[in-house]
Motif scaffolding. Sequence first.
Motif, PDB file in Angstrom:
ATOM      1  N   SER A 102      68.572  69.197  56.070  1.00 21.42           N
ATOM      2  CA  SER A 102      69.768  68.439  55.736  1.00 21.42           C
ATOM      3  C   SER A 102      70.825  68.575  56.829  1.00 21.42           C
ATOM      4  O   SER A 102      71.545  67.620  57.121  1.00 21.42           O
TER       5      SER A 102
ATOM      6  N   PHE B 293      70.962  66.046  59.792  1.00 26.50           N
ATOM      7  CA  PHE B 293      71.333  64.656  59.555  1.00 26.50           C
ATOM      8  C   PHE B 293      72.802  64.416  59.846  1.00 26.50           C
ATOM      9  O   PHE B 293      73.664  65.065  59.271  1.00 26.50           O
TER      10      PHE B 293
ATOM     11  N   LEU C 156      66.054  58.132  62.212  1.00 25.62           N
ATOM     12  CA  LEU C 156      65.102  58.457  61.157  1.00 25.62           C
ATOM     13  C   LEU C 156      63.657  58.365  61.634  1.00 25.62           C
ATOM     14  O   LEU C 156      62.815  59.165  61.230  1.00 25.62           O
TER      15      LEU C 156
ATOM     16  N   VAL D 266      66.783  57.688  52.119  1.00 24.07           N
ATOM     17  CA  VAL D 266      68.093  57.783  52.755  1.00 24.07           C
ATOM     18  C   VAL D 266      68.766  56.414  52.629  1.00 24.07           C
ATOM     19  O   VAL D 266      68.249  55.419  53.130  1.00 24.07           O
TER      20      VAL D 266
ATOM     21  N   VAL E 280      75.979  57.728  55.430  1.00 29.12           N
ATOM     22  CA  VAL E 280      74.862  58.134  54.580  1.00 29.12           C
ATOM     23  C   VAL E 280      75.463  58.392  53.203  1.00 29.12           C
ATOM     24  O   VAL E 280      76.332  59.244  53.052  1.00 29.12           O
TER      25      VAL E 280
ATOM     26  N   LYS F  84      70.782  60.972  50.117  1.00 33.17           N
ATOM     27  CA  LYS F  84      69.559  61.399  50.801  1.00 33.17           C
ATOM     28  C   LYS F  84      68.796  62.384  49.939  1.00 33.17           C
ATOM     29  O   LYS F  84      69.367  63.258  49.311  1.00 33.17           O
TER      30      LYS F  84
ATOM     31  N   LEU G 136      65.416  64.501  50.849  1.00 31.18           N
ATOM     32  CA  LEU G 136      64.506  64.779  51.958  1.00 31.18           C
ATOM     33  C   LEU G 136      63.183  65.390  51.504  1.00 31.18           C
ATOM     34  O   LEU G 136      62.380  65.800  52.331  1.00 31.18           O
TER      35      LEU G 136
END
Length: 109
Positions: A10, A13, A27, A80, A93, A96, A98
């Motif tokens: 995380s 990002f 990405l 995302v 963003v 998200k 992940l």
Amino acid sequence: LEDELQKEESDEFPDIFQSEHEAYEFLTNYAYKNGFSIAKSTIERLVDGTVAARLFTCHRSGKGYDDILKTCKLNCNFKVWIRKRKEETFFRVTFKDLSHTHILLPSQF
């Protein structure tokens, strides 16, 4: 341990992208390094046709078999969302996840 790995992922990002293309490039590289592929999913447009939001998913999201890619869909959780407000010139963003429901095959390069 899994929580620590999730936090490390995380932290990689950015929260802001200057364009949808920049988000897609980031990405795609992130996915390559971590052993999966990105798919462009849902898109939301403004009345004038400009992109307001985009959902990126793992290529294994959804269910069933993809005849084009010749891969099995495994209902993967990776998502995302990026969104651009009318008054802003960049994408944020806004969501998200992940996590994945399948084995990842990270790049050896």
